[in-house]
Design a protein around this motif. Structure first.
Motif, PDB file in Angstrom:
ATOM      1  N   LEU A  53      15.554  64.946  26.709  1.00  0.00           N
ATOM      2  CA  LEU A  53      16.023  66.105  27.475  1.00  0.00           C
ATOM      3  C   LEU A  53      17.323  66.639  26.889  1.00  0.00           C
ATOM      4  O   LEU A  53      18.198  65.872  26.489  1.00  0.00           O
ATOM      5  N   ALA A  54      17.437  67.935  26.850  1.00  0.00           N
ATOM      6  CA  ALA A  54      18.665  68.563  26.374  1.00  0.00           C
ATOM      7  C   ALA A  54      19.751  68.465  27.442  1.00  0.00           C
ATOM      8  O   ALA A  54      19.469  68.500  28.643  1.00  0.00           O
ATOM      9  N   TRP A  55      20.990  68.344  27.010  1.00  0.00           N
ATOM     10  CA  TRP A  55      22.110  68.333  27.942  1.00  0.00           C
ATOM     11  C   TRP A  55      22.291  69.734  28.519  1.00  0.00           C
ATOM     12  O   TRP A  55      21.897  70.726  27.904  1.00  0.00           O
ATOM     13  N   PRO A  56      22.891  69.837  29.701  1.00  0.00           N
ATOM     14  CA  PRO A  56      23.146  71.172  30.263  1.00  0.00           C
ATOM     15  C   PRO A  56      23.984  72.017  29.315  1.00  0.00           C
ATOM     16  O   PRO A  56      24.835  71.504  28.587  1.00  0.00           O
ATOM     17  N   LYS A  57      23.745  73.312  29.330  1.00  0.00           N
ATOM     18  CA  LYS A  57      24.452  74.220  28.439  1.00  0.00           C
ATOM     19  C   LYS A  57      25.949  74.170  28.716  1.00  0.00           C
ATOM     20  O   LYS A  57      26.388  74.194  29.868  1.00  0.00           O
ATOM     21  N   LEU A  58      26.724  74.089  27.653  1.00  0.00           N
ATOM     22  CA  LEU A  58      28.176  74.012  27.762  1.00  0.00           C
ATOM     23  C   LEU A  58      28.749  75.420  27.646  1.00  0.00           C
ATOM     24  O   LEU A  58      28.572  76.088  26.624  1.00  0.00           O
ATOM     25  N   SER A  59      29.439  75.867  28.693  1.00  0.00           N
ATOM     26  CA  SER A  59      30.027  77.204  28.669  1.00  0.00           C
ATOM     27  C   SER A  59      31.232  77.224  27.731  1.00  0.00           C
ATOM     28  O   SER A  59      31.802  76.182  27.383  1.00  0.00           O
ATOM     29  N   GLY A  60      31.633  78.421  27.335  1.00  0.00           N
ATOM     30  CA  GLY A  60      32.795  78.551  26.472  1.00  0.00           C
ATOM     31  C   GLY A  60      34.059  78.035  27.129  1.00  0.00           C
ATOM     32  O   GLY A  60      34.898  77.401  26.471  1.00  0.00           O
ATOM     33  N   THR A  61      34.201  78.276  28.425  1.00  0.00           N
ATOM     34  CA  THR A  61      35.383  77.798  29.148  1.00  0.00           C
ATOM     35  C   THR A  61      35.435  76.284  29.179  1.00  0.00           C
ATOM     36  O   THR A  61      36.488  75.677  28.964  1.00  0.00           O
ATOM     37  N   SER A  62      34.285  75.645  29.412  1.00  0.00           N
ATOM     38  CA  SER A  62      34.237  74.181  29.423  1.00  0.00           C
ATOM     39  C   SER A  62      34.504  73.611  28.030  1.00  0.00           C
ATOM     40  O   SER A  62      35.215  72.613  27.890  1.00  0.00           O
ATOM     41  N   ALA A  63      33.945  74.247  26.999  1.00  0.00           N
ATOM     42  CA  ALA A  63      34.172  73.773  25.630  1.00  0.00           C
ATOM     43  C   ALA A  63      35.658  73.836  25.276  1.00  0.00           C
ATOM     44  O   ALA A  63      36.208  72.901  24.669  1.00  0.00           O
ATOM     45  N   LEU A  64      36.323  74.916  25.683  1.00  0.00           N
ATOM     46  CA  LEU A  64      37.762  75.015  25.441  1.00  0.00           C
ATOM     47  C   LEU A  64      38.524  73.940  26.213  1.00  0.00           C
ATOM     48  O   LEU A  64      39.547  73.437  25.743  1.00  0.00           O
ATOM     49  N   GLY A  65      38.027  73.588  27.389  1.00  0.00           N
ATOM     50  CA  GLY A  65      38.666  72.519  28.154  1.00  0.00           C
ATOM     51  C   GLY A  65      38.613  71.191  27.429  1.00  0.00           C
ATOM     52  O   GLY A  65      39.604  70.443  27.415  1.00  0.00           O
ATOM     53  N   TYR A  66      37.473  70.896  26.799  1.00  0.00           N
ATOM     54  CA  TYR A  66      37.360  69.646  26.047  1.00  0.00           C
ATOM     55  C   TYR A  66      38.240  69.667  24.797  1.00  0.00           C
ATOM     56  O   TYR A  66      38.783  68.637  24.401  1.00  0.00           O
ATOM     57  N   VAL A  67      38.375  70.833  24.174  1.00  0.00           N
ATOM     58  CA  VAL A  67      39.287  70.953  23.021  1.00  0.00           C
ATOM     59  C   VAL A  67      40.731  70.791  23.472  1.00  0.00           C
ATOM     60  O   VAL A  67      41.560  70.170  22.798  1.00  0.00           O
ATOM     61  N   LEU A  68      41.033  71.339  24.642  1.00  0.00           N
ATOM     62  CA  LEU A  68      42.408  71.358  25.135  1.00  0.00           C
ATOM     63  C   LEU A  68      42.886  69.989  25.603  1.00  0.00           C
ATOM     64  O   LEU A  68      44.093  69.688  25.515  1.00  0.00           O
ATOM     65  N   THR A  69      41.984  69.158  26.088  1.00  0.00           N
ATOM     66  CA  THR A  69      42.398  67.874  26.677  1.00  0.00           C
ATOM     67  C   THR A  69      43.201  66.996  25.718  1.00  0.00           C
ATOM     68  O   THR A  69      44.303  66.561  26.059  1.00  0.00           O
ATOM     69  N   PRO A  70      42.713  66.704  24.496  1.00  0.00           N
ATOM     70  CA  PRO A  70      43.548  65.876  23.597  1.00  0.00           C
ATOM     71  C   PRO A  70      44.831  66.576  23.175  1.00  0.00           C
ATOM     72  O   PRO A  70      45.849  65.916  22.937  1.00  0.00           O
ATOM     73  N   LEU A  71      44.823  67.917  23.092  1.00  0.00           N
ATOM     74  CA  LEU A  71      46.034  68.634  22.718  1.00  0.00           C
ATOM     75  C   LEU A  71      47.091  68.531  23.815  1.00  0.00           C
ATOM     76  O   LEU A  71      48.283  68.366  23.541  1.00  0.00           O
ATOM     77  N   VAL A  72      46.664  68.631  25.065  1.00  0.00           N
ATOM     78  CA  VAL A  72      47.601  68.489  26.192  1.00  0.00           C
ATOM     79  C   VAL A  72      48.168  67.080  26.238  1.00  0.00           C
ATOM     80  O   VAL A  72      49.373  66.883  26.449  1.00  0.00           O
ATOM     81  N   LEU A  73      47.304  66.083  26.034  1.00  0.00           N
ATOM     82  CA  LEU A  73      47.769  64.697  26.050  1.00  0.00           C
ATOM     83  C   LEU A  73      48.753  64.443  24.905  1.00  0.00           C
ATOM     84  O   LEU A  73      49.772  63.755  25.093  1.00  0.00           O
TER      85      LEU A  73
END
Length: 289
Positions: free
Chosen positions: A138-158
């Motif tokens: 099964l494919a994972w649910p579609k990742l929105s652009g806002t969510s993708a940016l959130g995952y990019v942002l998390t290590p940068l914020v930390l």
């Protein structure tokens, strides 16, 4: 002909109607039916993600004002540091920092991951994928652009929090000497890593925040309520407006952060050696200082 023994009666309502007897019915009324537990839990997680962003936005507004807007207006690091050191205790106090920064950020990230895992589980249940092998198809649910940016942002914020907050607390026991001059010193010592990292951090943060708030307010192109006859044109216009607002936020943020603070230069003397000692403690990148 009607029988003489039969009497004609006027029509009248029966003694008990189904509505009147509903409370004794086997089936519960419609308004008493509760949503499934999975629906209730996903709604709770979604509200957690939403309200945690409210608290963190309050901190972010004050922080950007201190590190970008005020330097952009004063064009002076010492003058800007004065405002920073005066206002920073309000959101770095033992009570305010956990409530406005740490807890909202942790809840926002964890609720986003939880929602994605929940939707993945709902997809598996919908298609009857019980084994691990079935779920892999099964494919994972579609990742929105806002969510993708959130995952990019998390290590940068930390990473940003580690360099500017955790590291001074760990090495010196406090961050009273850490201000905009400390940030400028890092830019001067390693302009490429600091500049590129900061630009990606600001861009991802600006677009994530603007599009995230547009989602909460129902202003995204996918939101309901557009005029059906002109839907595509309205969606394109909304897309351009939101990206324009995000670009404006990022531009102003970078103008103060990179244009003023980033060009402040390295500190000399005892203060410069103190900052070098802090930056050398950064894992992996510390050897560059």
């Amino acid at each position: 002909m009607m029988d003489d023994n039969m009497q004609e009666l006027d029509p009248s309502p029966i003694e008990e109607s189904p509505v009147a007897n509903e409370k004794n019915s086997y089936f519960p009324p419609h308004d008493s039916v509760s949503p499934p537990p999975s629906t209730r839990s996903s709604s709770l997680v979604l509200r957690t993600q939403r309200y945690s962003s409210y608290a963190f936005t309050a901190f972010l507004t004050a922080h950007i004002t201190n590190v970008s807007l005020i330097p952009l207006l004063t064009r002076s690091l010492p003058a800007s540091d004065t405002y920073l050191l005066l206002t920073r205790p309000y959101y770095q106090s033992p009570l305010a920092e956990p409530l406005l920064v740490i807890a909202p950020l942790a809840l926002h990230v964890l609720s986003g991951v939880t929602l994605r895992l929940h939707r993945r589980r709902q997809t598996a249940l919908r298609y009857g994928a019980e084994s691990r092998a079935d779920r892999r198809t099964l494919a994972w649910p579609k990742l929105s652009g806002t969510s993708a940016l959130g995952y990019v942002l998390t290590p940068l914020v930390l990473g940003h929090a580690f360099v500017n907050r955790v590291l001074p607390l760990w090495v010196e026991g406090g961050s009273s000497s850490v201000g905009l001059q400390y940030v400028a010193h890092g830019f001067a010592k390693d302009p490429w890593v600091a500049g590129v990292g900061y630009a990606v951090f600001v861009a991802a943060g600006s677009w994530h925040v603007v599009w995230g708030w547009a989602k909460w307010l129902g202003w995204t192109p996918e939101a309901e309520g557009w005029e059906q006859a002109d839907r595509e044109r309205q969606k394109r216009r909304t897309w351009w407006v939101l990206n324009g607002v995000a670009a404006l936020v990022a531009g102003v943020w970078m103008a103060g952060g990179l244009g003023v603070v980033g060009r402040g230069g390295a500190m000399g003397g005892w203060l410069g050696r103190q900052y070098d000692g802090l930056y050398k403690r950064i894992p992996i990148l510390g050897s560059r200082y």
